[in-house]
Write an enzyme that holds these catalytic residues in place. Structure first.
Site, short mmCIF file in Angstrom:
data_model
loop_
_atom_site.label_atom_id
_atom_site.label_comp_id
_atom_site.label_asym_id
_atom_site.label_seq_id
_atom_site.Cartn_x
_atom_site.Cartn_y
_atom_site.Cartn_z
CB CYS A 32 22.72 25.28 63.90
SG CYS A 32 23.40 26.08 62.50
CB CYS B 139 9.99 11.66 50.95
SG CYS B 139 9.76 12.27 49.30
CB CYS C 248 20.42 28.56 57.47
SG CYS C 248 20.66 27.00 56.57
CB CYS D 129 26.27 22.32 57.34
SG CYS D 129 24.54 21.63 57.53
#
Length: 454
Positions: free
Chosen positions: A93, A406, A101, A189
Site C-alpha cells: 500500500c 478480540c 495511514c 484502501c
C-alpha cells in the site's frame, strides 16, 4: 468481540514534562513484538521505545514520534532499516509507512510473518496474565488463516465496513494517521472489500460532511453509506454509480438521529440478518460463519439444553444455539444496545425458544433469577467481562462456556478469573480475521475443573 473499526484519532497523551524528543533518531536493535498498536520493543540508553514499522531482530533507525526526556517510554517509527528480518517485504500500500495511514500495522510483513507475530502476542499474554502455557490453554500455538493463504505482497480485500474521515478544507476523504487527528488522504484502501471500493467514496468530494461510513453487506447486494454532517453544515445531494442507501446521522448533545434507510441485510450461517444504523457486525465476510462454527464445535449443544448468549448483538450466536437445542431448549440473549436488541428480536422472531433482553449484562443477569444453565456464550467488548461478571457466570455451573474475544489481554485476564472460579480452558483457537493489522480473534472453550456439579 467488538471488532475494530477504521482507526480513529486518539487523544494526545498528557505529557510528563521535560524537553521534547520528537524527531530524535536512534540506532536500535528491535526486540519482541508488544501487545497492541503493532509495535515492537527496543531500548536506547536504558529507555524503552515502542517502535512501529519494525520487526523483531532488526536493526533500525528509530525516529521518536512521542515523548520527552522525562517520559517513562518513547514512541517511535522505524524510518530506516539497517538489518531487515526475513519476513520483511515492501509495503504493497502506498499509504502505509511512518507518518502515514494508521489503519494497517503490518503491511511490511509477509502473511505468515504476521501470524507468527500474533502467536507471540497471545503466548505472552496467556503467560503474563493467566499463568497459562499454550498446552495448558488447549491451544495448538497457531493463528489460523481465514479465506485461504496469500503469497507475500498480495493484500486480502476483506474489510466490508470502512469509516472515512473528511478533510474540511478539500472535502476529500482519508484515514487517520496513527495516534493522530491528522488525515492521510487516500484514493483507495487496499484491504477494503470490493463492494466498498465499488462505491467510489474516495473519488468524490464530501462538503459539509465530517465522516463517511461505507458498508458492503455480505451475501446480499445491500450497500449503505452513512454520513455524519459537520455542525451546522448542509449535506450534499449524493448520487453514486451503484445502488446504495444513504443515511444521515445527526449528533446533538450525545443523541443520534438517523434519516433514510437504516439497515443492511447480512447473510451468514444459513440466515439473513438485519443490521441497522451502521451497527456492529463482523467486518471480515467469513468471520460470522468461522466464529459460530468454532463456538458450536466447542460447546456441542444438545437437544433440550438451556443457553445464555451474553453481549448478543443482533443475535448471531443465539440463533445458532436455538437451532441446536431445539424446541425443548431455550436461549436467553442479553444486549445493551437498544437498536441491536430490536434487530435481534426481528432476526429471531420465528424462533419461539429465544428471548432477547435489553440491558447491561452485569446489571440484568443477576436480576433474571437464573441460578443454573447448561451453556454460555459471551462475546464481550474489548475490555472483557471482568471479575464480577465472571464470578456470576461460574456460579451458574454451566457444563461448557464459549468465550469469544478480540483482545488477547482481556481474554487472558478473564481466563485467570475463571480459573479462580473453578473453570479451565480445554480448547483455544485463534483466527486471523484482520490481516495487515495486529488484531485477531480467539474462541476459548471452558469446562469446570474436575467433575461438573450436578
Amino acid at each position: 468481540m467488538r471488532t475494530p473499526k477504521a482507526p480513529k484519532a486518539e487523544p494526545a497523551p498528557r505529557g510528563p514534562g521535560g524537553d521534547p524528543l520528537v524527531g530524535e533518531r536512534y540506532e536500535v536493535e528491535v526486540g519482541a513484538v508488544a501487545h497492541g498498536g503493532g509495535h515492537c520493543v527496543a531500548r536506547h540508553e536504558g529507555r524503552v521505545l515502542f517502535v512501529r514499522h519494525a520487526l523483531p531482530g532488526e536493526k533500525v533507525i528509530a525516529q521518536v514520534t512521542e515523548g520527552t526526556t522525562k517520559s517513562r517510554f518513547l514512541r517511535a517509527d522505524a524510518v530506516e532499516i539497517l538489518e531487515p528480518a526475513k519476513d520483511r517485504i515492501a509495503p504493497p500500500c502506498p499509504f502505509s509507512g511512518p507518518g502515514k495511514c494508521g489503519g494497517c500495522d503490518w503491511q511490511h510483513v509477509t502473511p505468515g510473518g504476521q501470524r507468527k507475530l500474533k502467536v507471540q502476542v497471545l503466548t505472552e499474554q496467556l503467560a503474563k496474565l493467566a499463568g497459562l502455557t499454550p498446552v495448558e490453554a488447549g491451544w495448538d500455538g497457531s493463528v489460523e488463516p481465514v479465506g485461504g493463504k496469500l503469497p507475500a505482497g498480495e493484500v486480502p480485500a476483506w474489510r466490508s465496513r470502512v469509516q472515512y474521515a473528511v478533510d474540511p478544507a478539500t472535502g476529500k476523504v482519508g484515514l487517520r494517521k496513527h495516534r493522530s487527528h491528522d488525515l492521510q488522504p487516500i484514493d483507495r484502501c487496499l484491504i477494503a472489500a470490493p463492494g466498498v471500493t465499488e462505491l467510489g467514496i474516495e473519488s468524490r468530494e464530501w462538503p459539509g460532511v465530517a465522516s463517511v461510513d461505507a458498508i458492503a453487506a455480505t451475501g446480499s447486494s445491500d450497500r449503505q453509506v452513512v454520513l455524519v454532517p459537520r455542525p451546522g453544515a448542509q449535506l450534499p445531494i449524493v448520487e453514486l454509480d451503484k445502488p446504495v442507501s444513504i443515511s444521515r446521522i445527526d449528533e446533538h448533545e450525545g443523541f443520534h438521529r438517523v434519516h433514510g434507510r437504516t439497515f443492511v441485510r447480512e447473510v451468514a450461517v444459513g440466515r439473513t440478518w438485519r443490521v441497522s444504523n451502521g451497527g456492529f457486525w463482523q467486518i471480515h465476510p467469513e468471520a460470522p460463519d468461522t466464529l459460530v462454527n468454532a463456538v458450536l464445535d466447542g460447546l456441542d449443544p444438545q437437544y433440550g439444553e438451556n443457553a445464555l448468549d451474553l453481549y448478543c448483538g443482533v443475535g448471531l450466536f443465539a440463533g445458532a444455539l436455538a437451532d441446536r437445542v431445539g424446541e425443548e431448549g431455550a436461549v436467553l440473549g442479553i444486549e445493551s444496545g437498544k437498536q441491536a436488541v430490536v434487530d435481534a428480536r426481528h432476526n429471531l422472531a420465528a424462533l419461539e425458544n429465544v428471548r432477547i433482553e435489553c440491558d447491561k449484562v452485569e446489571s440484568l443477569l443477576p436480576r433474571t433469577g437464573i441460578t443454573a444453565t447448561d451453556l454460555i456464550v459471551l462475546d464481550p467488548p474489548r475490555a472483557g467481562a471482568g471479575r464480577e461478571t465472571v464470578a456470576h457466570l461460574v456460579a451458574l455451573e454451566a457444563r461448557r462456556i464459549a468465550y469469544v474475544a478480540c483482545d488477547p489481554a482481556a481474554l487472558a485476564r478473564d481466563l485467570a478469573f475463571f480459573r479462580e472460579g473453578g473453570y479451565r480452558p480445554v480448547s483455544l483457537r485463534a483466527f486471523d480475521l484482520f490481516p495487515m493489522t495486529h488484531h485477531f480473534e480467539c474462541v476459548a472453550i471452558l469446562e469446570p475443573i474436575g467433575e461438573p456439579v450436578a
